[in-house]
Design a protein around this motif. Structure first.
Motif, PDB file in Angstrom:
ATOM      1  N   ASN A 619       0.875  -1.171   0.000  1.00  0.00           N
ATOM      2  CA  ASN A 619       0.000   0.000   0.000  1.00  0.00           C
ATOM      3  C   ASN A 619       0.913   1.222   0.000  1.00  0.00           C
ATOM      4  O   ASN A 619       1.550   1.521   1.010  1.00  0.00           O
ATOM      5  N   PRO A 620       0.998   1.932  -1.105  1.00  0.00           N
ATOM      6  CA  PRO A 620       1.933   3.067  -1.172  1.00  0.00           C
ATOM      7  C   PRO A 620       1.414   4.324  -0.466  1.00  0.00           C
ATOM      8  O   PRO A 620       2.125   5.328  -0.421  1.00  0.00           O
ATOM      9  N   PHE A 693      -4.482  -3.483   4.024  1.00  0.00           N
ATOM     10  CA  PHE A 693      -3.155  -2.991   4.374  1.00  0.00           C
ATOM     11  C   PHE A 693      -3.253  -1.765   5.272  1.00  0.00           C
ATOM     12  O   PHE A 693      -4.131  -0.903   5.088  1.00  0.00           O
ATOM     13  N   GLY A 694      -2.323  -1.675   6.197  1.00  0.00           N
ATOM     14  CA  GLY A 694      -2.140  -0.434   6.913  1.00  0.00           C
ATOM     15  C   GLY A 694      -1.344   0.537   6.067  1.00  0.00           C
ATOM     16  O   GLY A 694      -0.911   0.228   4.955  1.00  0.00           O
ATOM     17  N   ALA A 695      -1.152   1.735   6.585  1.00  0.00           N
ATOM     18  CA  ALA A 695      -0.419   2.767   5.843  1.00  0.00           C
ATOM     19  C   ALA A 695       0.987   2.290   5.517  1.00  0.00           C
ATOM     20  O   ALA A 695       1.712   1.792   6.394  1.00  0.00           O
ATOM     21  N   ASN A 696       1.357   2.392   4.237  1.00  0.00           N
ATOM     22  CA  ASN A 696       2.712   2.091   3.749  1.00  0.00           C
ATOM     23  C   ASN A 696       3.181   0.670   4.065  1.00  0.00           C
ATOM     24  O   ASN A 696       4.383   0.412   4.102  1.00  0.00           O
ATOM     25  N   GLU A 697       2.248  -0.254   4.237  1.00  0.00           N
ATOM     26  CA  GLU A 697       2.648  -1.638   4.503  1.00  0.00           C
ATOM     27  C   GLU A 697       3.166  -2.291   3.231  1.00  0.00           C
ATOM     28  O   GLU A 697       2.678  -2.029   2.126  1.00  0.00           O
ATOM     29  N   TYR A 698       4.118  -3.201   3.415  1.00  0.00           N
ATOM     30  CA  TYR A 698       4.805  -3.824   2.286  1.00  0.00           C
ATOM     31  C   TYR A 698       4.987  -5.302   2.586  1.00  0.00           C
ATOM     32  O   TYR A 698       5.682  -5.670   3.536  1.00  0.00           O
TER      33      TYR A 698
END
Length: 908
Positions: A619-620, A693-698
């Motif tokens: 999630n970018p 996804f949470g914020a900025n999850e990869y």
């Protein structure tokens, strides 16, 4: 659009096939009636006129089904030239006064209303559109006119798919938003109501049937009409109409000079007076019969022999005499009695030349003469003229006078033609897909990350071997990246345009520019090269040297994921068409200056154990977001799809799995495994849905491809797509392509051995057959749990069990399965003693857990038996055998009404 309206074609052009059939039936009845009525050859019977009337309509309709004829359905011009516009000049030097012009051109394939196409059919494709424009530019190049292909789309309308015409198609397109105002619109139906092509004068649209749009000169011919060119035989020799007769002489002082006069011929001075090469024999027949006063006008006479000749008519003898008087040879007359007239009868088609016989200079007949009786002076250029009715393969030239007239038309009607002129004569682009035509936005694919114009090689051989390899980290030696830049414009590029190349850690969601310019340590600019001058329609390959980053710098994933590449053309002559935004997929879709490569190559080759690759999924955004992942095979590939021939595994890391679990593990077309992080595809369109996804999850997913020996075919290349979508909007965020390349190899078969049978509390060793190559032998319990790895497995099941053997080759991941069933006998007679017996017999048994059990003692000679109820909590029983006769007995254990075991006993 701004077009000058002209007189529409006759209704016969648009009569449906249904009406055609009705007319044919009516004609049959009329002909049958005529057989009972005699009439003189000099006065037409009323029925004859009716027949000819119906025949005329049927002939018009028949052109719907002509797929090889270049017959033009454009209506005659009815608007005279405005005074002072056309110079009638023919000098090439005069032509040089006009500036080069580039026109945008857009194609529309016309399907049926449901999107299907007539079979057999030849629908317009992107490749045909490219071929069509290439042919136009070849034929219009000498005019300094060029066409820039800006796109292709579809129209779904059964009404206009077959049998319609340019005016009806144009009206439909205007009313349904299917006409570009900034381009020439080319409509490509299956067939037209009349001819192979139709257009109108001083216009920016044309219709050409699908079989002709990318071959011959049909489209150039119709565009010639759009620029107000007429047929070279014009209003010329369709006698009797001498007022419009175009004479042969080119002497301006000759009283018969009239070439280039208003309304005469094609009004072009440097094209000779010529016949209709296609219909020449038809026309001469019509002249002969109409001149003989047999009751037929010119059109009726010509249509007499369109199909079956004239022998069936009652005045056939008079017609034959009329042909003889006109100058037909007896051989020709004999042929025409029974056959349709010959197309191109007097042309030498292989050499694109006019080939009349000795009648050309015979003053006693009208063959090969203009309408004033002067022999035609036809040169090869007349046969090769695009506006002539010659064979399609012969027509590829415009005369200087025609070229000048086209330019003068364009300049006199700026309101018509200026809006469709291209603003940029240079159009550099990198293909998104193999059949990409550089359309902006590219509406012909959803896969924007598999450009074939970007490829990596591990040695600098990419100009000769244009095949992508996965980049390999080597601190001492570079990889090489190759980018092919194409120029689809009409001018040579300046040589000062820049090509920029970026890398990023591969991911299905890569924002621009954050993930690419080094803002975060997941990517950066790889380099910039100057693009050399590229001529129109040509390409250039540029080479970048790349020291691939160390994968270990991006985490300790045991299966490190690869890198992807992005290329951007920066040019003052060819700027971005649409502003760039954060979503990289939108940038690639909207601008042909940008292309993206996110492709993993899976080489299934003996001694090269590479059966999968890792993809990054993220999630970018700086806020929580829900996505879905789709796994899709290429349905257009020949042969078996990858999911039918290989086991596709998808194993998620903790981050990705946890995000999916937050969405309740929703999906489709997969089966779970004992490893809760791994699923197996069960068909196409695997869906992992609601990934929260949470914020900025990869996270990452490991995608594996294990070919199954029982499903193997000779197919070697497969494509598999992973697509990430925004769950809320359905928008494609990004994706990755897997190119699986399988090499031939000898196969093996998993063999777990024969099914086995044991008693309760016994053990047994089951043995896999060795495949004689390095491999993994996995044994699975019925619930899918892996219980052992190795050739032999010892088991002690309490109940009947089925075990699965999985063999995976270490060489290339080739896989096969087998199953073995171990049947457990739960109830049995353990022993009987003594045997032989005289008096007391002790039976040891196993009957624990049964509802009822008993021992049957059966005399095998007499068949007499006795039953003894057993206590299932005990394991022995004693029986007195002293009063039984000697002989052979069966001791039988029966539990819950079923025989479980038996033993033989000798009484002595």
């Amino acid at each position: 659009m701004g077009e000058i309206p002209l007189q529409k074609q006759g209704k016969s052009c648009f009569i449906s096939q249904k009406i055609s059939i009705a007319l044919t039936n009516q004609l049959t009845l009329i002909v049958q009636s005529m057989k009972t009525h005699a009439h003189t050859p000099t006065r037409p019977h009323a029925l004859t006129v009716i027949v000819l009337f119906f025949l005329f309509f049927i002939i018009s309709i028949s052109s719907v089904f002509s797929q090889t004829d270049d017959f033009c359905g454009t209506a005659p011009n009815t608007i005279p030239d405005p005074p002072g516009v056309y110079s009638k000049a023919t000098s090439p030097a005069y032509l040089n006064n006009f500036e080069a012009k580039t026109f945008n051109i857009f194609y529309w394939r016309i399907n049926k209303s449901d999107g299907s196409y007539s079979q057999p059919g030849w629908p317009l494709t992107l490749e045909k559109a490219k071929e069509s424009v290439a042919l136009l530019n070849e034929q219009f190049g000498p005019l300094n006119i060029c066409f820039n292909l800006v796109g292709m789309d579809t129209i779904n309308s059964t009404t206009h798919h077959s049998g319609s015409g340019i005016f009806a198609i144009r009206n439909y397109a205007l009313n349904h938003g299917k006409m570009r105002s900034d381009a020439i619109n080319i409509y490509v139906p299956h067939t037209l109501g009349q001819g192979a092509g139709q257009s109108s004068y001083i216009s920016t649209s044309a219709a050409v049937i699908a079989t002709k749009v990318a071959s011959g000169r049909t489209l150039s011919h119709e565009l010639g009409h759009c620029f107000k060119l007429y047929h070279t035989f014009g209003n010329s020799n369709d006698r009797p109409a001498p007022v419009n007769c175009e004479r042969v002489t080119r002497d301006i002082n000759d009283p018969d000079y009239n070439a280039g006069f208003e309304g005469i011929g094609d009004e072009i001075v440097d094209t000779n007076a010529v016949p209709n090469f296609l219909r020449e024999q038809h026309n001469y027949f019509a002249y002969a019969v109409s001149n003989a006063n047999l009751g037929y006008n010119w059109t009726q006479a010509r249509n007499l022999i369109i199909y079956n000749g004239f022998n069936g008519l009652s005045n056939a003898t008079a017609i034959a005499q009329a042909l003889l008087d006109y100058g037909f040879t007896q051989t020709e007359i004999n042929y025409l009695r029974y056959n349709p007239a010959i197309n191109y009868a007097y042309s030498d088609l292989p050499n694109c030349a006019y080939a009349p016989d000795s009648r050309v200079n015979n003053p006693n007949n009208d063959f090969f003469k203009d309408c004033g009786g002067t022999p035609y002076h036809v040169v090869q250029a007349d046969i090769q003229n695009i506006m002539a009715y010659s064979n399609s393969s012969c027509g590829f030239l415009f005369s200087p006078g025609q070229r000048i007239r086209i330019h003068e038309t364009i300049e006199h009607y700026p309101g018509i033609y200026n809006p469709i002129m291209s603003q940029n004569t240079i159009d550099l682009y990198v293909h998104d897909t193999e059949n990409d035509i550089g359309q902006e936005p590219n509406i012909h694919t959803d896969i924007f990350w598999n450009s074939k114009d970007i490829w990596v090689r591990r040695q600098n051989d990419g100009t000769t071997i244009q095949e992508h390899q996965n980049p390999i980290y080597d601190p001492a030696n570079p990889n090489f990246v190759y980018v092919k830049v194409n120029n689809k414009g009409c001018s040579t590029s300046s040589g000062s345009d820049q090509l920029k190349l970026y890398w990023a850690k591969a991911n299905t969601a890569l924002d621009w520019p954050t993930y690419w310019n080094g803002t975060i340590p997941m990517g950066g600019e790889l380099g910039t090269l100057t693009i050399p001058p590229i001529p129109p329609g040509q390409e250039s390959i540029l080479e970048f040297e790349w020291y691939v980053p160390n994968p270990s710098d991006f985490g300790n994933n045991p299966n490190p994921w690869h890198f992807c590449l992005l290329t951007r053309i920066e040019s003052n002559d060819d700027p971005m068409t649409f502003p760039e935004v954060n979503f990289i997929t939108d940038n690639v879709k909207n601008n042909n200056n940008i292309a993206w490569k996110n492709t993993s190559v899976i080489s299934v080759i003996p001694n090269t154990p590479s059966i999968g690759a890792v993809i990054g999924v993220c999630n970018p955004l700086s806020t929580s977001k829900t996505y879905s992942l789709e796994f899709v095979a290429n349905i257009n590939e020949p042969g078996k799809a990858i999911y039918q021939e290989a086991e596709i595994g998808i194993e998620m890391d903790d981050v990705l799995f946890d995000a999916w679990e937050r969405g309740n593990n929703i999906g489709a077309n997969f089966t779970a495994t004992a490893n809760d992080h791994k699923i197996i595809a069960t068909g196409n369109n695997v869906l992992i849905d609601d990934i929260a996804f949470g914020a900025n999850e990869y996270g990452t997913a490991y995608i594996t491809f294990n070919f199954l020996t029982k499903e193997l075919t000779n197919k070697q290349n497969y494509t598999y797509q992973v697509i990430q979508r925004d769950k809320a909007t359905g928008k494609i965020i990004g994706g990755e392509t897997f190119e699986i390349k399988k090499q031939p190899r000898g196969i093996f078969t998993a063999d777990a051995g024969d099914n086995q049978e044991i008693d309760r509390n016994e053990s047994i060793t089951i043995q896999a057959d060795d495949i004689n190559e390095d491999a993994v032998y996995n044994w699975y319990a019925p619930d899918g749990t892996l219980i052992y790895t190795g050739l032999a497995l010892t088991v002690s099941p309490e109940i009947t069990q089925q075990y699965k053997l999985e063999i995976i080759s270490d060489l290339d991941g080739l896989k096969d399965y087998d199953e073995i069933t171990v049947t457990v006998n739960p109830y049995r007679i353990i022993s009987i003693a003594p045997n032989p017996v005289s008096t007391q017999l002790t039976i040891e048994y196993m009957a624990e857990g049964v509802t009822s059990a008993y021992i049957m003692v059966l005399n095998q000679s007499s068949g007499i038996s006795d039953n003894y109820i057993l206590d299932s909590t005990l394991d022995t029983i004693s029986l007195d055998m002293s009063n039984r006769s000697t002989g052979l007995y069966s001791i039988i254990l029966i539990c819950d009404g079923e025989i479980q075991d038996s033993k033989n006993l000798l009484k002595q």
